[in-house]
Design a protein around this motif. Structure first.
Motif, PDB file in Angstrom:
ATOM      1  N   MET A  79      18.940  -5.969 -39.200  1.00 59.71           N
ATOM      2  CA  MET A  79      19.960  -5.815 -40.240  1.00 59.71           C
ATOM      3  C   MET A  79      20.530  -7.172 -40.633  1.00 59.71           C
ATOM      4  N   THR A  80      21.264  -7.150 -41.742  1.00 55.83           N
ATOM      5  CA  THR A  80      21.940  -8.385 -42.143  1.00 55.83           C
ATOM      6  C   THR A  80      23.225  -8.531 -41.323  1.00 55.83           C
ATOM      7  N   VAL A  81      23.821  -9.701 -41.450  1.00 51.24           N
ATOM      8  CA  VAL A  81      25.082  -9.971 -40.755  1.00 51.24           C
ATOM      9  C   VAL A  81      26.135  -8.943 -41.165  1.00 51.24           C
ATOM     10  N   LEU A  82      26.247  -8.724 -42.473  1.00 48.52           N
ATOM     11  CA  LEU A  82      27.251  -7.786 -42.973  1.00 48.52           C
ATOM     12  C   LEU A  82      26.998  -6.374 -42.442  1.00 48.52           C
ATOM     13  N   GLU A  83      25.723  -5.957 -42.461  1.00 45.87           N
ATOM     14  CA  GLU A  83      25.399  -4.611 -41.984  1.00 45.87           C
ATOM     15  C   GLU A  83      25.729  -4.438 -40.506  1.00 45.87           C
ATOM     16  N   ASN A  84      25.537  -5.501 -39.721  1.00 42.19           N
ATOM     17  CA  ASN A  84      25.903  -5.458 -38.309  1.00 42.19           C
ATOM     18  C   ASN A  84      27.379  -5.104 -38.156  1.00 42.19           C
ATOM     19  N   VAL A  85      28.209  -5.776 -38.950  1.00 43.33           N
ATOM     20  CA  VAL A  85      29.642  -5.523 -38.843  1.00 43.33           C
ATOM     21  C   VAL A  85      29.979  -4.138 -39.390  1.00 43.33           C
ATOM     22  N   MET A  86      29.299  -3.755 -40.490  1.00 41.30           N
ATOM     23  CA  MET A  86      29.562  -2.430 -41.075  1.00 41.30           C
ATOM     24  C   MET A  86      29.251  -1.318 -40.070  1.00 41.30           C
ATOM     25  N   LEU A  87      28.215  -1.546 -39.264  1.00 37.41           N
ATOM     26  CA  LEU A  87      27.853  -0.535 -38.267  1.00 37.41           C
ATOM     27  C   LEU A  87      28.998  -0.310 -37.290  1.00 37.41           C
ATOM     28  N   GLY A  88      29.744  -1.387 -37.030  1.00 35.97           N
ATOM     29  CA  GLY A  88      30.876  -1.268 -36.111  1.00 35.97           C
ATOM     30  C   GLY A  88      31.881  -0.209 -36.534  1.00 35.97           C
ATOM     31  N   PHE A  89      31.957   0.075 -37.814  1.00 36.33           N
ATOM     32  CA  PHE A  89      32.906   1.087 -38.307  1.00 36.33           C
ATOM     33  C   PHE A  89      32.382   2.508 -38.174  1.00 36.33           C
ATOM     34  N   HIS A  90      31.128   2.622 -37.717  1.00 37.42           N
ATOM     35  CA  HIS A  90      30.495   3.939 -37.700  1.00 37.42           C
ATOM     36  C   HIS A  90      31.304   4.985 -36.948  1.00 37.42           C
ATOM     37  N   GLY A  91      31.744   4.606 -35.739  1.00 35.28           N
ATOM     38  CA  GLY A  91      32.452   5.569 -34.902  1.00 35.28           C
ATOM     39  C   GLY A  91      33.693   6.139 -35.565  1.00 35.28           C
ATOM     40  N   ARG A  92      34.458   5.285 -36.242  1.00 34.88           N
ATOM     41  CA  ARG A  92      35.717   5.751 -36.813  1.00 34.88           C
ATOM     42  C   ARG A  92      35.562   6.378 -38.189  1.00 34.88           C
ATOM     43  N   MET A  93      34.660   5.814 -39.000  1.00 34.34           N
ATOM     44  CA  MET A  93      34.611   6.308 -40.371  1.00 34.34           C
ATOM     45  C   MET A  93      33.198   6.495 -40.912  1.00 34.34           C
ATOM     46  N   GLY A  94      32.250   6.696 -40.010  1.00 35.60           N
ATOM     47  CA  GLY A  94      30.886   6.966 -40.471  1.00 35.60           C
ATOM     48  C   GLY A  94      30.790   8.337 -41.115  1.00 35.60           C
ATOM     49  N   SER A  95      29.833   8.503 -42.033  1.00 37.76           N
ATOM     50  CA  SER A  95      29.644   9.798 -42.685  1.00 37.76           C
ATOM     51  C   SER A  95      28.549  10.579 -41.984  1.00 37.76           C
ATOM     52  N   LYS A 108      36.152  -3.695 -45.600  1.00 40.07           N
ATOM     53  CA  LYS A 108      36.743  -4.059 -44.309  1.00 40.07           C
ATOM     54  C   LYS A 108      35.837  -5.004 -43.532  1.00 40.07           C
ATOM     55  N   ALA A 109      34.514  -4.748 -43.607  1.00 40.91           N
ATOM     56  CA  ALA A 109      33.566  -5.597 -42.884  1.00 40.91           C
ATOM     57  C   ALA A 109      33.612  -7.016 -43.427  1.00 40.91           C
ATOM     58  N   GLU A 110      33.739  -7.129 -44.755  1.00 39.26           N
ATOM     59  CA  GLU A 110      33.835  -8.458 -45.355  1.00 39.26           C
ATOM     60  C   GLU A 110      35.106  -9.166 -44.881  1.00 39.26           C
ATOM     61  N   GLY A 111      36.170  -8.375 -44.731  1.00 39.82           N
ATOM     62  CA  GLY A 111      37.435  -8.924 -44.218  1.00 39.82           C
ATOM     63  C   GLY A 111      37.252  -9.503 -42.821  1.00 39.82           C
ATOM     64  N   ILE A 112      36.537  -8.766 -41.977  1.00 39.99           N
ATOM     65  CA  ILE A 112      36.322  -9.238 -40.602  1.00 39.99           C
ATOM     66  C   ILE A 112      35.465 -10.506 -40.592  1.00 39.99           C
ATOM     67  N   LEU A 113      34.428 -10.539 -41.435  1.00 39.62           N
ATOM     68  CA  LEU A 113      33.568 -11.724 -41.481  1.00 39.62           C
ATOM     69  C   LEU A 113      34.374 -12.943 -41.926  1.00 39.62           C
ATOM     70  N   LYS A 114      35.347 -12.702 -42.801  1.00 41.88           N
ATOM     71  CA  LYS A 114      36.194 -13.784 -43.279  1.00 41.88           C
ATOM     72  C   LYS A 114      37.059 -14.291 -42.121  1.00 41.88           C
ATOM     73  N   PHE A 115      37.636 -13.349 -41.392  1.00 45.65           N
ATOM     74  CA  PHE A 115      38.499 -13.686 -40.254  1.00 45.65           C
ATOM     75  C   PHE A 115      37.726 -14.512 -39.225  1.00 45.65           C
ATOM     76  N   ARG A 164      31.440  -7.609 -34.746  1.00 43.54           N
ATOM     77  CA  ARG A 164      31.030  -6.210 -34.747  1.00 43.54           C
ATOM     78  C   ARG A 164      31.925  -5.372 -33.836  1.00 43.54           C
ATOM     79  N   ALA A 165      32.272  -5.968 -32.684  1.00 47.51           N
ATOM     80  CA  ALA A 165      33.153  -5.256 -31.758  1.00 47.51           C
ATOM     81  C   ALA A 165      34.539  -5.062 -32.379  1.00 47.51           C
ATOM     82  N   LEU A 166      34.984  -6.037 -33.173  1.00 45.14           N
ATOM     83  CA  LEU A 166      36.284  -5.909 -33.836  1.00 45.14           C
ATOM     84  C   LEU A 166      36.261  -4.801 -34.884  1.00 45.14           C
ATOM     85  N   ALA A 167      35.068  -4.560 -35.459  1.00 39.41           N
ATOM     86  CA  ALA A 167      34.954  -3.538 -36.496  1.00 39.41           C
ATOM     87  C   ALA A 167      35.217  -2.137 -35.943  1.00 39.41           C
TER      88      ALA A 167
END
Lengths: 257, 318
Positions: free
Chosen positions: A98-114, A136-143, A169-172
């Protein structure tokens, strides 16, 4: 006792046995909310085993792990992730396909995955959630300082950035407690310096940090509290200054013979 | 990032839609639409299989069995109990998915070759049942008298069947592509890459695997029903282990990491086996072996991976 001072994680009477090997034997300790707590100890002391028990990858032979005063020992890893404990791995476990962004996006799966069906039908709420996840993932990458590489393949990053990506990713998962397993391993001095300030920044966000680390400079630099393990048992716990001069710690690291 | 490509899908759909009309005007290929019906049926299976194997990383050699269960469910419900074919198709799909959940529960705990072995064994067992339970399945003699399909009293002839099959294939393609491009698909790819990390990120790994397994099994079953109602005749040898391997060849040839590769592979292999490899007769299987070998060595990403390969080649050159 204010909310800043109470404990978030409470390990009680924990025993982990693998056949004849006693990997952990009652290393009772608590982690204070909002702190940075480090677990140190020689190789084979049981640090990673302890992490695996806390995050549900191992079921302890005996004992309890209490997270926000609730026992979590019977929960599965994904359930523990969803209630607010997130982790990284000693061996880098980023998603290489996956891309960097997708890695972080996956982190949100547990809370808000469809769900499978909602995704397949492109349900409006699933699309909306997906956009929110991306934002949100873009926000984390920025941080975390990886924005400019968000569309790079994750495995094209140098090791230092892969480790940082794993933290992102863990922060996501939007955790209350983040467990970092040797985040500085394999990093050069500049990179571990960046990592130290990143960990402090995570603490500033109100997230409790628990880390296993061999790099003593990083540990002494950022930790509020240090737990020392040897042969699965707790041999000392306290602030960095106290641990540095603790006779049993010196003995464990240097040997007494 | 994966993006939603509307135009290629639209263009391919149009080509498929006008193909029978074109073929009818060229005598040499006027029977091709007939073969395309089978290609469409196989594409429905390979799309699901691609999601399972290419994206989630779970190997299955047992999908010939799910295909067979769907076909026999349709055949038995309609010709022995006289139920409505559409209802039988739906029941067959639900039944097959349930069987997949029961089988997948323990089997999907296995990894790599072990999972391949377990699904292969499942395929063999089901194949034996098709042969031995002659009271239901007709045994090696097969079953005849399976009714065709009709919509509102319109009987579906070969021409209409073509559009039914490819219409379903298109819906399945869109549904599956949507999954891949969403958080559910991301979770599946995460499982492929690192199960431990996926779990730590809140992905219910066993649950996801079972859902994908059941989904792909359900699609295979649907394809089986379409086959049964089109052929009006069934024989167990259609669902043997070799067909399971053929499915594998289809998705490897097309490109295991691309859903549209699954469709291309299904079309090519169908034409090979129904048309182009007739000269080889018994040696046909050797040709398939050769194809699989060549693909694995020279084109591990399959035909669908060629554009990416060319792109990388250009990128690499300064």
């Amino acid at each position: 006792m204010g909310p800043e001072k109470d404990c978030i994680l409470d390990i009680r009477d924990l025993v982990m046995r693998f056949g004849g090997l006693m990997a952990l034997y009652r290393p009772d300790f608590v982690v204070m909310r909002g702190s940075i707590t480090a677990i140190i100890g020689p190789n084979g002391a049981g640090k990673t085993t302890l992490f695996n028990v806390i995050t549900g990858f191992l079921i302890p032979t005996e004992g309890l792990v209490l997270f926000n005063d609730k026992p979590i020992t019977c929960l599965k890893p994904h359930q523990i992730s969803r209630i607010g404990i997130s982790r990284t791995f000693q061996t880098v476990e980023i998603f290489r396909n996956m891309t960097v962004l997708e890695n972080v996006m996956l982190g949100f799966h547990g809370r808000m995955g469809s769900s499978f069906t909602a995704s397949g039908l492109k349900a409006p709420w699933a699309v909306k959630k997906e956009n929110l996840i991306k934002e949100k993932a873009e926000g984390i990458l920025k941080f975390i300082g990886l924005s400019r590489k968000s569309n790079h393949a994750a495995d094209s990053l140098p090791l230092g950035e892969q480790k940082i990506l794993e933290v992102a990713r863990a922060l996501a998962c939007e955790p209350a407690l983040i467990c970092l397993d040797e985040p500085a391993a394999g990093l050069n001095e500049t990179e571990s310096h960046v990592l130290s300030s990143l960990i402090r920044a995570i603490k500033e966000k109100g997230i409790t940090v628990l880390l296993v680390e061999h790099d003593m400079k990083v540990v002494m630099d950022i930790s509020d509290d240090i737990l020392v393990l040897n042969h699965g048992q707790k041999i000392a716990q306290g602030p960095p200054d106290e641990i540095k001069s603790h006779p049993r710690v010196i003995e464990a690291y240097l040997g007494d013979e | 990032m994966l993006r939603y490509r509307k135009y290629p899908v639209l263009i391919v759909s149009l080509i498929i839609a006008f193909f029978p009309w074109v073929a009818a005007h060229v005598p040499a290929i006027d029977h091709y639409p007939d073969i395309m019906i089978f290609a469409g049926i196989y594409a429905i299976i390979t799309i699901g299989l691609s999601l399972l194997m290419g994206y989630t990383g779970q190997i299955s050699l047992g999908h010939a069995a799910f295909y067979g269960i769907g076909a026999y469910a349709s055949a038995i419900f309609t010709s022995r109990y006289g139920w409505n074919p559409w209802l039988s198709m739906l029941l067959g799909t639900v039944l097959t998915s349930l069987i997949a959940i029961v089988v997948g529960g323990p089997a999907l705990k296995l990894k790599g070759h072990y999972l391949a072995m377990a699904t292969l064994a499942f395929g063999i067992i089901v194949f034996i049942i098709f042969n031995e339970e002659a009271g239901f399945t007709g045994g090696p003699d097969g079953m005849t008298g399976i009714p065709g399909l009709s919509i509102f009293g319109f009987k579906l002839n070969a021409e209409r069947y073509y559009y039914l099959v490819w219409g379903i294939a298109l819906l399945v393609f869109l549904f599956t592509t949507n999954i891949i491009q969403s958080s559910a698909g991301r979770a599946l790819r995460a499982i492929h890459s690192s199960e431990a990390a996926a779990m730590a990120m809140g992905v219910n790994v066993p649950g996801c695997k079972i859902v994908v397994f059941a989904y792909s099994a359900g699609l295979a079953s649907l394809a089986g029903s379409l086959y049964a109602h089109y052929m009006n005749f069934l024989n167990p040898s259609t669902f043997d282990i070799f067909f399971g391997i053929k499915l594998l060849i289809m998705i490897s040839l097309g490109g295991i990491h691309y859903i549209w590769g699954a469709v291309i592979g299904a079309v090519i292999v169908t034409f090979l086996s129904y048309e182009w490899l007739h000269y080889f007769e018994e040696l046909e299987i050797l040709v398939y072996g050769l194809i699989l070998l060549m693909i694995t060595v020279f084109l591990p990403q399959g035909l669908a991976g060629i554009p990416e390969m060319i792109k990388n080649r250009f990128k690499a050159a300064p």
